[in-house]
Design a protein around this motif. Sequence first.
Motif, mmCIF file in Angstrom:
data_model
loop_
_atom_site.group_PDB
_atom_site.id
_atom_site.type_symbol
_atom_site.label_atom_id
_atom_site.label_comp_id
_atom_site.label_asym_id
_atom_site.label_seq_id
_atom_site.Cartn_x
_atom_site.Cartn_y
_atom_site.Cartn_z
ATOM 1 N N ASN A 135 -5.151 5.509 5.516
ATOM 2 C CA ASN A 135 -6.577 5.350 5.209
ATOM 3 C C ASN A 135 -7.013 3.900 5.395
ATOM 4 N N ASP A 195 -0.357 8.239 3.112
ATOM 5 C CA ASP A 195 -1.795 8.506 3.284
ATOM 6 C C ASP A 195 -2.635 7.283 2.944
ATOM 7 N N TYR A 196 -2.222 6.546 1.921
ATOM 8 C CA TYR A 196 -2.961 5.348 1.513
ATOM 9 C C TYR A 196 -2.902 4.289 2.606
ATOM 10 N N GLY A 229 0.347 4.009 -2.935
ATOM 11 C CA GLY A 229 -0.247 5.316 -2.690
ATOM 12 C C GLY A 229 0.410 6.164 -1.628
ATOM 13 N N LEU A 253 0.833 -1.204 0.000
ATOM 14 C CA LEU A 253 0.000 0.000 0.000
ATOM 15 C C LEU A 253 0.866 1.252 0.000
#
Length: 386
Positions: free
Chosen positions: A258, A254-255, A251, A247
Amino acid sequence: MSAASAKSSRDVLLRIHRDAQEYLRNQFAISWGPRYLASRGFTEVITQTWAIGYAPGNGTALFNHLCAKGHTVEQLQDAGLVVITRTGRPIDRFRDRITAPVLDEDGHIVAFIGRASPAAPPSTPKYLNSPNSDLYRKHEILFGLAQAESRLAVGAQPVLVEGLWDAIAVSTDYRFAGLAPCGTALTAHHVDALARRAPVRDLGVIAAFDSDPAGHRAMLSAYEKLTSVTDHTYAVRLPPGRDPADLLQIGGPDYVANALDGLSHLADFVVDAVLDQAATAPDGYRPLDHAEGRLHALRASTAVLIGKPAADVHRQIRRIAERLGETVPTVMAAYVDNPRREIDLASTGLPTSRQALLRSFDRTAATDDRRALSARPRSPDLAPSR
């Protein structure tokens, strides 16, 4: 061995690891490591923060360096940094690998984890850990726990993952502390070590293992052990085939953050995995269409709730009833009469009679689980770290 001799031996091993780490760190910049890790989303700041190093591939570079520092072959063997070949030749245990130091609870380097080059032959193990030694017992030490001490002290949420890069990826957001039982399954010693360093009884723990059969087994094992130190256990349902390090590569921080904010109850994950397995059979056979298959599913799913927090038992008995199309009393009876039940219901905070237990389910029917998840403890002092 006397206490004085044991301390002297430990001090020698610690010095060897410090000398090794200094050398490995100096080698990192001139290796393939920075380019590879940058491609995975790990910045220079991250590699410096986690003291990432590199073990050269010629077979004796680290050995020669440590011998020049005055360490003997026997000491280097005891430290787990040198192995002796069948011909009697000492060679480095870690060769052509990115390395990360493993710290004990006092912050001392006691071991290393090495990641092989992506260009290594398929037969090469991707990861290699230091062996158990007088300093390092892998079933007792969580990778990342010592590094997370300051953030855990102000309320960062502990997140259990499978590997070191996952732990580092999770820790790119200061609200979370990534921890990994690298090279072994999560043990009671790991959980006890975590409970000594973080207020997990109130804060809880997140499990973010891979979405594959091994990850499912890790989730079940984590649930069994974590409920001994906290009633607040959460799970992150990662995308199929992805882990937190993936992940980060896809991204960025932040990915990852999240994904970690999208929590479910760990008990939900565990019970669903058990029921999914109970519903699976070869040749198109549907076990849950048959009485014996449904009985097996009831017993298997309620067995994982034995001795677990009352709130989990309440919630999961309702969920099991919904998934199997059974009544709550039927599932409750399977729980109370489960052959694996070896504890008194009173020890879980649940009523001891079946009738009182059923009434307790009726009183908690309106529980808002989404609100319970969003209200999990978080420290207002924490700010994201990028």
